[in-house]
Scaffold this motif. Sequence first.
Motif, short mmCIF file in Angstrom:
data_model
loop_
_atom_site.label_atom_id
_atom_site.label_comp_id
_atom_site.label_asym_id
_atom_site.label_seq_id
_atom_site.Cartn_x
_atom_site.Cartn_y
_atom_site.Cartn_z
N PHE A 57 10.36 -5.42 -7.92
CA PHE A 57 10.55 -6.09 -9.06
C PHE A 57 9.12 -6.04 -10.26
O PHE A 57 7.94 -5.37 -8.95
N VAL A 58 9.76 -5.51 -11.62
CA VAL A 58 8.59 -4.78 -12.30
C VAL A 58 8.37 -5.58 -13.34
O VAL A 58 9.31 -5.85 -14.57
N SER A 59 7.70 -7.08 -13.48
CA SER A 59 6.89 -7.33 -14.95
C SER A 59 6.91 -6.94 -16.22
O SER A 59 6.79 -5.34 -15.79
N SER A 84 6.40 -5.10 -5.78
CA SER A 84 6.80 -5.89 -6.87
C SER A 84 5.23 -5.97 -7.77
O SER A 84 3.89 -5.51 -7.18
N ILE A 85 5.44 -5.80 -9.24
CA ILE A 85 4.22 -5.53 -9.94
C ILE A 85 4.43 -7.01 -11.05
O ILE A 85 5.08 -6.72 -11.10
N GLY A 86 2.92 -7.27 -10.93
CA GLY A 86 2.57 -8.70 -11.96
C GLY A 86 2.66 -8.50 -12.82
O GLY A 86 2.74 -7.57 -13.31
N LEU A 91 -1.28 -0.06 -14.89
CA LEU A 91 -0.80 1.39 -14.14
C LEU A 91 -1.14 2.11 -14.43
O LEU A 91 -0.85 3.26 -15.65
N ASP A 92 -2.25 2.95 -13.86
CA ASP A 92 -3.44 4.44 -14.22
C ASP A 92 -2.44 5.62 -13.71
O ASP A 92 -1.19 5.37 -12.90
N PRO A 93 -2.80 6.89 -14.00
CA PRO A 93 -1.70 7.54 -13.76
C PRO A 93 -1.90 8.61 -12.83
O PRO A 93 -2.44 8.97 -11.93
N GLY A 94 -0.57 8.61 -12.18
CA GLY A 94 -0.51 9.09 -10.65
C GLY A 94 -0.42 8.72 -9.87
O GLY A 94 -0.17 8.83 -8.47
N VAL A 95 -0.67 7.16 -10.37
CA VAL A 95 -0.58 6.32 -9.27
C VAL A 95 0.44 5.83 -8.46
O VAL A 95 2.05 6.06 -8.51
N THR A 96 1.13 5.46 -6.90
CA THR A 96 2.50 5.09 -5.99
C THR A 96 1.58 4.13 -5.70
O THR A 96 0.63 3.80 -4.56
N ILE A 97 2.40 2.99 -5.55
CA ILE A 97 2.56 1.67 -4.95
C ILE A 97 4.17 1.55 -4.26
O ILE A 97 5.22 1.37 -4.52
N THR A 98 3.85 1.66 -2.88
CA THR A 98 4.75 1.27 -1.99
C THR A 98 4.47 0.29 -0.85
O THR A 98 3.68 -0.17 -0.66
N ASN A 99 5.97 -0.79 -0.65
CA ASN A 99 5.46 -1.77 0.41
C ASN A 99 4.99 -2.84 -0.38
O ASN A 99 3.61 -3.29 0.51
N SER A 100 4.46 -2.98 -1.18
CA SER A 100 3.36 -4.04 -2.08
C SER A 100 3.46 -4.75 -2.77
O SER A 100 4.49 -5.10 -3.48
N VAL A 101 2.80 -5.53 -2.68
CA VAL A 101 2.60 -6.83 -4.09
C VAL A 101 1.35 -6.69 -5.33
O VAL A 101 0.61 -7.03 -4.41
#
Length: 140
Positions: A57-59, A84-86, A91-101
């Motif tokens: 989910f990306v707000s 889930s992104i609040g 988000l900065d370039p090249g970021v990886t977000i996995t299994n996080s809120v």
Amino acid sequence: DYHFRLSLQGIFTLTENSRVWNIVLMAHGMDIDLQSKVLVNGCTPSKVDLLSIKRSFVSEFSADVNKRTGLGFVNKPIRIENSSIGYASVLDPGVTITNSVVPPQTHVNHDIVKDEHDHRNAPIGFLRHAFDEFQVIGIY
């Protein structure tokens, strides 16, 4: 990008909760699945080919995909999986977000990778997605 946002305003007010937008984003080159829910305002055609969103989910967010180097700008893809992104997160370039809120109004400048799925972001099955989509379409 300007014309995309301009044409989006009228249609978006009626269909902002529909996952049909995922198909529109796929057509523009985004790597997204039908299980994800994304508010389209943060996704412009010049950036979508560098965003990968899976089961998330990306707000409304801001994604900077260009990283300045000594030789100019380099495009860095952003990956979001099972997260889930609040609201109003950056988000900065090249970021990886996995299994996080990620909480609202957060500046993410490094990878956030967890081994286990966050219990606050419980996975939802296909039938639930189909039922929710049917309700949204039925209202309009």
